[in-house]
Design a protein around this motif. Structure first.
Motif, mmCIF file in Angstrom:
data_model
loop_
_atom_site.group_PDB
_atom_site.id
_atom_site.type_symbol
_atom_site.label_atom_id
_atom_site.label_comp_id
_atom_site.label_asym_id
_atom_site.label_seq_id
_atom_site.Cartn_x
_atom_site.Cartn_y
_atom_site.Cartn_z
ATOM 1 N N GLY A 59 20.898 -19.385 -3.652
ATOM 2 C CA GLY A 59 20.604 -18.270 -2.777
ATOM 3 C C GLY A 59 21.873 -17.506 -2.435
ATOM 4 O O GLY A 59 22.982 -17.862 -2.870
ATOM 5 N N GLN A 60 21.697 -16.439 -1.660
ATOM 6 C CA GLN A 60 22.836 -15.617 -1.263
ATOM 7 C C GLN A 60 22.781 -15.341 0.231
ATOM 8 O O GLN A 60 21.707 -15.188 0.802
ATOM 9 C CB GLN A 60 22.831 -14.285 -2.023
ATOM 10 C CG GLN A 60 22.926 -14.415 -3.524
ATOM 11 C CD GLN A 60 22.869 -13.064 -4.218
ATOM 12 O OE1 GLN A 60 23.188 -12.028 -3.638
ATOM 13 N NE2 GLN A 60 22.452 -13.072 -5.474
ATOM 14 N N GLU A 61 23.953 -15.266 0.837
ATOM 15 C CA GLU A 61 24.080 -14.914 2.244
ATOM 16 C C GLU A 61 25.119 -13.809 2.352
ATOM 17 O O GLU A 61 26.206 -13.927 1.797
ATOM 18 C CB GLU A 61 24.524 -16.135 3.065
ATOM 19 C CG GLU A 61 23.584 -17.323 2.945
ATOM 20 C CD GLU A 61 24.229 -18.623 3.413
ATOM 21 O OE1 GLU A 61 25.268 -18.550 4.118
ATOM 22 O OE2 GLU A 61 23.704 -19.696 3.059
ATOM 23 N N THR A 62 24.812 -12.739 3.057
ATOM 24 C CA THR A 62 25.775 -11.671 3.256
ATOM 25 C C THR A 62 26.268 -11.692 4.701
ATOM 26 O O THR A 62 25.503 -11.995 5.624
ATOM 27 C CB THR A 62 25.178 -10.296 2.925
ATOM 28 O OG1 THR A 62 24.031 -10.066 3.750
ATOM 29 C CG2 THR A 62 24.773 -10.227 1.467
ATOM 30 N N TYR A 63 27.560 -11.363 4.878
ATOM 31 C CA TYR A 63 28.211 -11.415 6.175
ATOM 32 C C TYR A 63 29.001 -10.130 6.405
ATOM 33 O O TYR A 63 29.543 -9.531 5.463
ATOM 34 C CB TYR A 63 29.159 -12.621 6.251
ATOM 35 C CG TYR A 63 28.451 -13.949 6.218
ATOM 36 C CD1 TYR A 63 28.117 -14.608 7.392
ATOM 37 C CD2 TYR A 63 28.104 -14.547 5.008
ATOM 38 C CE1 TYR A 63 27.462 -15.839 7.364
ATOM 39 C CE2 TYR A 63 27.448 -15.769 4.972
ATOM 40 C CZ TYR A 63 27.128 -16.409 6.148
ATOM 41 O OH TYR A 63 26.481 -17.610 6.107
ATOM 42 N N SER A 64 29.085 -9.731 7.658
ATOM 43 C CA SER A 64 29.861 -8.554 8.023
ATOM 44 C C SER A 64 31.361 -8.852 7.938
ATOM 45 O O SER A 64 31.774 -9.996 7.712
ATOM 46 C CB SER A 64 29.514 -8.126 9.446
ATOM 47 O OG SER A 64 30.019 -9.069 10.384
ATOM 48 N N TYR A 77 29.683 -12.182 10.785
ATOM 49 C CA TYR A 77 28.316 -12.362 11.277
ATOM 50 C C TYR A 77 27.332 -12.190 10.121
ATOM 51 O O TYR A 77 27.447 -11.251 9.325
ATOM 52 C CB TYR A 77 28.003 -11.345 12.375
ATOM 53 C CG TYR A 77 28.830 -11.533 13.619
ATOM 54 C CD1 TYR A 77 28.436 -12.430 14.610
ATOM 55 C CD2 TYR A 77 30.027 -10.845 13.794
ATOM 56 C CE1 TYR A 77 29.208 -12.627 15.742
ATOM 57 C CE2 TYR A 77 30.807 -11.036 14.922
ATOM 58 C CZ TYR A 77 30.397 -11.924 15.894
ATOM 59 O OH TYR A 77 31.168 -12.122 17.005
ATOM 60 N N ILE A 78 26.357 -13.099 10.037
ATOM 61 C CA ILE A 78 25.408 -13.026 8.938
ATOM 62 C C ILE A 78 24.503 -11.804 9.085
ATOM 63 O O ILE A 78 24.054 -11.474 10.193
ATOM 64 C CB ILE A 78 24.566 -14.317 8.843
ATOM 65 C CG1 ILE A 78 23.745 -14.311 7.548
ATOM 66 C CG2 ILE A 78 23.703 -14.530 10.091
ATOM 67 C CD1 ILE A 78 23.155 -15.658 7.181
ATOM 68 N N THR A 79 24.259 -11.117 7.976
ATOM 69 C CA THR A 79 23.378 -9.948 7.978
ATOM 70 C C THR A 79 22.140 -10.140 7.102
ATOM 71 O O THR A 79 21.127 -9.487 7.327
ATOM 72 C CB THR A 79 24.134 -8.697 7.513
ATOM 73 O OG1 THR A 79 24.683 -8.934 6.197
ATOM 74 C CG2 THR A 79 25.271 -8.357 8.475
#
Length: 378
Positions: free
Chosen positions: A217-222, A226-228
């Motif tokens: 999976g993928q997680e995007t962060y600012s 902070y997770i977005t």
């Protein structure tokens, strides 16, 4: 007979012990290798549970701490990425996906090889793939601030932090893990600190980050960590929306969402996808000026259920010593001077567990940086 662990007479600072029952044989979930003695239940009445070698360090707060160094090493069963040794705060619940104590925790429950007291509270969950849910986990050894304040993590507490001039990245997980990533200067990526890393982090031109996790999976962060967005292998996702640093909503790819309602820097209400409200109360200034402590949760239903959280140990402001339901005491927990749980029981002494620890030596390690605060002033 009540289980007890081997006690130590050594005056060590924040030591750990990997506690294993000799009758338990650990193996991968579902492989048929994780079993007790043939067809026997896990031991419940051992006179002694032997303390063997720990593999990871305990970080209490953020700074320099000790980890033990014993002669024998036995790897605990861990599914997925390991927590960094500098901050051993895994909640160690059932590694096969449940929310009950597994082979690495006992009592109400206590993580055996660290003495960490954890308490799992599932407020609501939905159905479907990657369902929206709100699970809060009290974690005594995790001293940073989550959405519900110090010592409490939730299903939505994902973040990134960096140290050593951004050569090291730390991914906070809702179960208490701090997963360590090391910068590979040739590729510009941070790879998980393990022999054969799968997960890695990339930085984009706008300063944001994507974590490619070990579940594909993928997680995007600012830029601030902070997770977005959190997306699984099939493309199902959660979107996180903020007002400043205050999380306002988490929206599923199906369109359903969870809404957060704040009073100053305290998360006081959460609305599930059906619009049902869950209420949370706090004790003001428990950790210092402007830093509140979660005191209660009011759960909907007929009748309404109020859960009160007790913190009665004057030595530690964040030590959860039990909880009550609608004013009736349900559980009691106690700690030693090194913040390790020494007993857990239900009302009337039911299911009482006693714990003590034997650690032979310690090694100095540096703690990781604190994760980004979910609000401006905690």
């Amino acid at each position: 007979m009540t289980p007890r662990l081997v006690s130590s007479s050594l005056p060590l600072r924040r030591p750990l012990a990997l506690i294993v029952a000799a009758a338990l044989i650990l193996g991968p979930c579902g492989s048929g290798e994780a079993k007790e003695e043939e067809k026997e239940p896990p031991p419940k009445t051992l006179d002694t549970v032997q303390a063997l070698a720990p593999l990871m360090a305990q970080g209490i707060g953020w700074g320099w701490y000790f980890r033990p160094n014993l002669d024998i090493q036995i790897s605990p069963l861990v599914i997925g990425a390991l927590t960094a040794p500098e901050q051993e705060t895994d909640d160690r619940q059932d590694p096969c996906g449940g929310d009950q104590p597994g082979t690495q925790s006992q009592g109400n429950p206590v993580v055996l090889y660290t003495g960490n007291k954890v308490e799992v509270e599932t407020d609501f969950t939905t159905v479907g793939e990657m369902p929206l849910q709100l699970q809060r986990v009290y974690n005594h050894h995790w001293t940073a601030g989550g959405l519900f304040g110090n010592h409490w993590l939730s299903s939505f507490d994902y973040s990134l932090a960096f140290s050593d001039g951004e050569h090291v990245a730390w991914a906070q997980r809702p179960d208490g893990r701090r997963v360590k990533f090391l910068l590979d200067t040739a590729s510009g990526r941070w790879y998980e600190d393990r022999a054969q890393p799968v997960a890695y982090i990339s930085r984009h031109g706008d300063g944001s980050f994507t974590l490619f996790n070990d579940e594909r999976g993928q997680e995007t962060y600012s830029v601030e960590g902070y997770i977005t967005q959190r997306r699984n292998e099939q493309g199902v996702y959660w979107n996180f929306a903020y007002a400043g640093r205050y999380l306002q909503s988490v929206t599923h790819s199906s369109g359903r969402s969870v809404q957060m309602i704040w009073n100053g820097d305290q998360l006081v209400q959460v609305a599930d996808p059906a619009g049902t409200l869950y209420h949370y109360g706090y004790t003001a200034n428990a950790f210092g000026n402007g830093r509140a402590r979660l005191a209660s949760a009011q759960l909907p239903g007929v009748p309404v259920t109020t859960v009160q959280y007790h913190y009665e140990d004057a030595r530690f402001a964040g030590a959860l010593t039990g909880k009550s339901f609608n004013g009736v005491r349900y559980s009691t927990f106690a700690y030693d001077a090194l913040r390790r749980a020494v007993s857990t029981e239900h009302s009337g002494g039911i299911e009482r567990f006693l714990f003590a620890y034997d650690v032979g030596a310690t090694e100095l390690v540096a703690g990781p940086p604190a994760p980004p605060r979910p609000v401006a002033y905690r």
